[in-house]
Design a protein around this motif. Structure first.
Motif, PDB file in Angstrom:
ATOM      1  N   ARG A  15       1.154  -1.014  -0.030  1.00 20.27           N
ATOM      2  CA  ARG A  15      -0.270   0.267   0.286  1.00 20.27           C
ATOM      3  C   ARG A  15       0.601   1.545  -0.094  1.00 20.27           C
ATOM      4  NH1 ARG A  15      -3.118   1.789   4.657  1.00 20.27           N
ATOM      5  NH2 ARG A  15      -2.600  -0.632   5.592  1.00 20.27           N
ATOM      6  N   ALA A  16       1.896   1.243   0.821  1.00 19.07           N
ATOM      7  CA  ALA A  16       2.953   2.378   0.863  1.00 19.07           C
ATOM      8  C   ALA A  16       3.703   2.690  -0.525  1.00 19.07           C
ATOM      9  CB  ALA A  16       3.794   2.143   2.218  1.00 19.07           C
ATOM     10  N   LEU A  17       3.541   1.785  -1.503  1.00 19.21           N
ATOM     11  CA  LEU A  17       4.320   1.028  -2.446  1.00 19.21           C
ATOM     12  C   LEU A  17       3.624   2.316  -3.483  1.00 19.21           C
ATOM     13  CD1 LEU A  17       6.292  -1.608  -2.674  1.00 19.21           C
ATOM     14  CD2 LEU A  17       7.618   0.354  -2.441  1.00 19.21           C
ATOM     15  N   GLU A  18       2.456   1.810  -3.923  1.00 20.12           N
ATOM     16  CA  GLU A  18       1.234   2.330  -4.040  1.00 20.12           C
ATOM     17  C   GLU A  18       1.044   3.553  -4.379  1.00 20.12           C
ATOM     18  OE1 GLU A  18      -2.345  -0.338  -3.277  1.00 20.12           O
ATOM     19  OE2 GLU A  18      -1.665  -2.297  -4.519  1.00 20.12           O
ATOM     20  N   ALA A  19       0.704   4.490  -3.209  1.00 22.51           N
ATOM     21  CA  ALA A  19       1.459   5.982  -2.724  1.00 22.51           C
ATOM     22  C   ALA A  19       2.121   6.644  -3.091  1.00 22.51           C
ATOM     23  CB  ALA A  19       0.398   6.137  -0.930  1.00 22.51           C
ATOM     24  N   LYS A  20       3.044   5.467  -3.519  1.00 26.24           N
ATOM     25  CA  LYS A  20       4.582   6.682  -4.236  1.00 26.24           C
ATOM     26  C   LYS A  20       4.407   6.190  -5.819  1.00 26.24           C
ATOM     27  CE  LYS A  20       8.789   6.537  -2.806  1.00 26.24           C
ATOM     28  NZ  LYS A  20       8.598   7.912  -2.476  1.00 26.24           N
ATOM     29  N   GLY A  21       3.203   5.972  -6.045  1.00 26.76           N
ATOM     30  CA  GLY A  21       3.367   5.379  -7.361  1.00 26.76           C
ATOM     31  C   GLY A  21       3.523   3.910  -8.090  1.00 26.76           C
ATOM     32  N   TYR A  22       4.517   3.482  -6.775  1.00 23.40           N
ATOM     33  CA  TYR A  22       5.615   2.444  -7.327  1.00 23.40           C
ATOM     34  C   TYR A  22       4.517   1.002  -7.454  1.00 23.40           C
ATOM     35  CZ  TYR A  22       9.503   5.550  -6.007  1.00 23.40           C
ATOM     36  OH  TYR A  22       9.607   6.688  -5.719  1.00 23.40           O
ATOM     37  N   SER A  23       4.848   0.493  -8.746  1.00 22.27           N
ATOM     38  CA  SER A  23       3.838  -0.780  -8.818  1.00 22.27           C
ATOM     39  C   SER A  23       5.112  -2.488  -9.399  1.00 22.27           C
ATOM     40  CB  SER A  23       3.054  -0.724  -9.946  1.00 22.27           C
ATOM     41  OG  SER A  23       3.232  -0.340 -11.072  1.00 22.27           O
ATOM     42  N   GLN A  90      18.495  10.423   3.253  1.00 20.03           N
ATOM     43  CA  GLN A  90      17.883   9.878   1.999  1.00 20.03           C
ATOM     44  C   GLN A  90      16.953   8.458   2.073  1.00 20.03           C
ATOM     45  OE1 GLN A  90      20.137   9.703  -2.343  1.00 20.03           O
ATOM     46  NE2 GLN A  90      18.750   7.592  -1.907  1.00 20.03           N
ATOM     47  N   ILE A  91      18.044   7.735   2.907  1.00 22.42           N
ATOM     48  CA  ILE A  91      17.685   6.116   3.130  1.00 22.42           C
ATOM     49  C   ILE A  91      16.613   6.314   4.083  1.00 22.42           C
ATOM     50  CG2 ILE A  91      18.148   4.262   4.252  1.00 22.42           C
ATOM     51  CD1 ILE A  91      21.187   4.990   3.319  1.00 22.42           C
ATOM     52  N   ALA A  92      17.002   7.754   5.546  1.00 26.81           N
ATOM     53  CA  ALA A  92      15.757   7.367   6.520  1.00 26.81           C
ATOM     54  C   ALA A  92      14.619   7.806   5.588  1.00 26.81           C
ATOM     55  CB  ALA A  92      15.976   8.280   7.697  1.00 26.81           C
ATOM     56  N   ASP A  93      15.006   9.288   5.240  1.00 28.93           N
ATOM     57  CA  ASP A  93      12.801   9.519   4.523  1.00 28.93           C
ATOM     58  C   ASP A  93      12.137   8.436   3.397  1.00 28.93           C
ATOM     59  OD1 ASP A  93      14.101  12.123   4.789  1.00 28.93           O
ATOM     60  OD2 ASP A  93      13.776  13.129   3.416  1.00 28.93           O
ATOM     61  N   SER A  94      13.212   7.441   2.687  1.00 28.75           N
ATOM     62  CA  SER A  94      12.365   6.516   2.091  1.00 28.75           C
ATOM     63  C   SER A  94      11.710   4.919   3.427  1.00 28.75           C
ATOM     64  CB  SER A  94      13.499   5.315   1.190  1.00 28.75           C
ATOM     65  OG  SER A  94      14.189   6.479   0.457  1.00 28.75           O
ATOM     66  N   ALA A  95      12.517   4.804   4.154  1.00 34.21           N
ATOM     67  CA  ALA A  95      11.898   3.796   5.707  1.00 34.21           C
ATOM     68  C   ALA A  95      10.468   4.759   6.215  1.00 34.21           C
ATOM     69  CB  ALA A  95      13.043   3.733   6.159  1.00 34.21           C
ATOM     70  N   ARG A  96      11.097   6.045   6.165  1.00 33.79           N
ATOM     71  CA  ARG A  96       9.726   6.465   6.571  1.00 33.79           C
ATOM     72  C   ARG A  96       7.952   6.302   6.012  1.00 33.79           C
ATOM     73  NH1 ARG A  96      13.487  10.753   8.014  1.00 33.79           N
ATOM     74  NH2 ARG A  96      14.329  10.338  10.223  1.00 33.79           N
ATOM     75  N   GLU A  97       8.678   6.235   4.505  1.00 30.21           N
ATOM     76  CA  GLU A  97       7.397   6.879   3.375  1.00 30.21           C
ATOM     77  C   GLU A  97       7.300   4.998   3.173  1.00 30.21           C
ATOM     78  OE1 GLU A  97       9.280   8.707  -0.164  1.00 30.21           O
ATOM     79  OE2 GLU A  97       8.883  10.381   0.215  1.00 30.21           O
ATOM     80  N   TYR A  98       7.859   4.208   3.414  1.00 28.71           N
ATOM     81  CA  TYR A  98       7.354   2.620   3.544  1.00 28.71           C
ATOM     82  C   TYR A  98       7.409   2.264   4.267  1.00 28.71           C
ATOM     83  CZ  TYR A  98      11.155   3.505  -0.869  1.00 28.71           C
ATOM     84  OH  TYR A  98      11.223   2.912  -2.231  1.00 28.71           O
ATOM     85  N   GLY A  99       7.442   2.452   5.295  1.00 27.71           N
ATOM     86  CA  GLY A  99       6.400   2.397   6.305  1.00 27.71           C
ATOM     87  C   GLY A  99       5.683   3.344   6.926  1.00 27.71           C
ATOM     88  N   LYS A 100       5.588   4.009   6.207  1.00 31.52           N
ATOM     89  CA  LYS A 100       3.981   4.638   7.420  1.00 31.52           C
ATOM     90  C   LYS A 100       3.156   3.839   7.416  1.00 31.52           C
ATOM     91  CE  LYS A 100       2.643   6.583   2.467  1.00 31.52           C
ATOM     92  NZ  LYS A 100       1.986   7.839   2.343  1.00 31.52           N
ATOM     93  N   PHE A 101       2.472   2.888   6.833  1.00 31.29           N
ATOM     94  CA  PHE A 101       1.464   1.372   7.198  1.00 31.29           C
ATOM     95  C   PHE A 101       1.825   0.812   8.403  1.00 31.29           C
ATOM     96  CE2 PHE A 101      -0.179   3.647   2.673  1.00 31.29           C
ATOM     97  CZ  PHE A 101      -0.752   4.352   3.236  1.00 31.29           C
ATOM     98  N   SER A 102       2.910   0.194   8.654  1.00 29.45           N
ATOM     99  CA  SER A 102       3.989  -0.619   9.900  1.00 29.45           C
ATOM    100  C   SER A 102       4.668  -0.001  10.545  1.00 29.45           C
ATOM    101  CB  SER A 102       4.895  -1.156   8.444  1.00 29.45           C
ATOM    102  OG  SER A 102       4.605  -1.562   7.513  1.00 29.45           O
ATOM    103  N   ARG A 103       3.806   0.967  11.539  1.00 33.11           N
ATOM    104  CA  ARG A 103       3.781   1.804  12.967  1.00 33.11           C
ATOM    105  C   ARG A 103       5.458   1.285  12.847  1.00 33.11           C
ATOM    106  NH1 ARG A 103      -0.894   0.079  16.451  1.00 33.11           N
ATOM    107  NH2 ARG A 103      -2.974   1.876  15.074  1.00 33.11           N
ATOM    108  N   ILE A 104       6.679   1.710  12.230  1.00 32.97           N
ATOM    109  CA  ILE A 104       8.065   1.443  12.426  1.00 32.97           C
ATOM    110  C   ILE A 104       8.041   2.723  12.318  1.00 32.97           C
ATOM    111  CG2 ILE A 104      10.320   1.244  11.399  1.00 32.97           C
ATOM    112  CD1 ILE A 104       8.504  -1.466  12.230  1.00 32.97           C
TER     113      ILE A 104
END
Length: 446
Positions: A15-23, A90-104
């Motif tokens: 779901r987080a990937l879809e929110a970023k437009g990645y499929s 950059q890595i931290a920003d990506s981790a926050r975006e990927y994990g925003k629905f995972s409570r990380i």
């Protein structure tokens, strides 16, 4: 067509990937994600701009969630080590975006920022900590960070770690983390020194190599232009006048060289900022922010800043000075042609840089096509030389100075503030005046 859901990723991550437009996963993601989900150690080799960050962050988040362990104060569960502040951010920003629905929870630790904020972040404990080695060791020594419960250790851009002399810090850090852990190495280049380092830290790793080590991005059109060192400024101003350039990264070998290029561009009405190790963190963030927004579309950088500049829309990379380490060329030109876009890399090659170009061509296993000087170049070079002469800025470059009888050029003369008489600052008997040793001892600082 493979989708992220087919790789075994959980629904919150998809779901987080879809929110970023990645499929659709990139090749490195397609091969690395299932392996990391299995819990194996991994040695990943792929070009810059191919999605290495997602390849280790996505499956690692899932493993953290599935393990269900609770993070303790001052501890972290996953440690990602990066060579530069920009890459860590950059890595931290990506981790926050990927994990925003995972409570990380995610935090960064690197120099140039408030160490008190680092302490506050770590006081509660963090799931994913992204750090540069120096600041991390400072916090560990002060007992504000503990590495005793790490489940996953990641070294991103491992080759750059060695180039910047982090090997001793890495060995200290590895001794502090548990033996039973998952270790992931990722890089665009994999020289033998990195493989030897990996052997010390990784147990029976799977290897994912999308392209041979140091292969440059296929979507980057590469060119080289032979030019006198003193005329590079004219070539740069003419190149940047091309309306096809949206955003351009200009690379130099040194910090002072980067600042000098910014000044030269400013004198010709071209706005640019520099980013390098002598800049404070706020200065670096501001320069990068203006570049990302397009307000200042020219960014001049050193190689240390090449890692972690992930900006979409960089149409051109210009090597104002050729890197003397051929692997750096791969990372430089990888700043364009990201996320499936096309890009152009142009290298300005002076006579004394031609051996560097030959080394680069051997490393990337291809010839870099030559591009002629633009029409009207000689007139522009003469104009700029006249402007410099009128302003009293006569620049003497290394290759313009005459050679001596032995064939070597003499060293440049510099102003020496010391007195001509070596004993002029000494007291009777040749001893130093009282207090001079105390003054000199303060010249060396940590």
């Amino acid at each position: 067509m493979t989708k992220f859901s087919h790789l075994g990723l959980a629904e919150p991550l998809v779901r987080a990937l879809e929110a970023k437009g990645y499929s659709v996963p990139t090749p490195i993601q397609e091969q690395a994600i299932p392996t990391v989900l299995e819990g194996r150690d991994l040695l990943g080799i792929a070009q810059t701009g191919t999605g290495k960050t997602a390849a280790f962050v996505l499956p690692s988040i899932q493993r953290l969630v599935e393990s269900g362990k609770r993070v303790l104060p001052t501890h972290c569960r996953m440690l990602v080590l990066a060579p530069t502040r920009e890459l860590a951010s950059q890595i931290a920003d990506s981790a926050r975006e990927y994990g925003k629905f995972s409570r990380i929870s995610v935090a960064t630790v690197f120099g140039g920022t408030s160490i008190n904020k680092n302490r506050q972040d770590m006081s509660r404990g963090i799931d994913i900590l992204v750090a540069t080695p120096g600041r991390l060791l400072d916090l560990v020594e002060q007992r504000f960070v503990s590495l005793a419960l790490i489940e996953t250790l990641v070294l991103d851009e491992a080759d750059q770690m060695l180039d910047l002399g982090f090997i001793h810090a890495l060995k200290k850090i590895v001794k502090m983390v548990p033996r039973q852990r998952q270790t992931l190495f990722f890089s665009a280049t994999m020289p033998q020194s990195i493989r030897d380092l990996a052997d010390q830290f990784i147990t029976n790793p799977a290897t994912v190599a999308i392209k041979p080590a140091a292969t440059t991005a296929e979507r980057v059109d590469q060119y080289a232009t032979f030019v006198n060192q003193a005329e590079k400024q004219a070539l740069l101003t003419m190149t940047l006048a091309d309306p096809a350039i949206d955003r351009a990264l200009v690379f130099t070998r040194t910090k002072h060289g980067a600042d000098r290029v910014v000044r030269l561009l400013g004198q010709n009405g071209i706005a640019a900022n520099a980013i390098h190790g002598n800049k404070s963190q706020p200065q670096r963030e501001r320069a990068l922010g203006l570049f990302k927004s397009g307000q200042v579309p020219i960014l001049v950088a050193t190689d240390i800043a090449a890692r972690g500049i992930d900006v979409s829309g960089v149409s051109h990379v210009i090597n104002f000075e050729i890197p003397n380490v051929p692997e750096q060329y791969v990372h430089r030109i990888g700043r364009t042609a990201r996320a499936g876009n096309d890009g152009i890399a142009i290298s300005f090659v002076a006579d004394d840089e031609k051996p560097y170009l030959r080394d680069i061509e051997k490393t990337i296993r291809q010839k870099v096509p030559l591009k002629a000087l633009p029409e009207g170049f000689l007139a522009e070079a003469a104009r700029l030389a006249s402007v410099r002469k009128k302003a009293g800025h006569v620049e003497v470059t290394r290759d313009e100075r005459p050679r001596g009888p032995s064939g070597h050029r003499p060293p440049r003369k510099t102003h020496d503030p010391r007195p001509a008489n070596p004993y002029a600052s000494r007291g009777r008997g040749g001893n130093r005046r009282r207090g001079s040793s105390q003054r000199n001892s303060g010249a060396i600082s940590r």
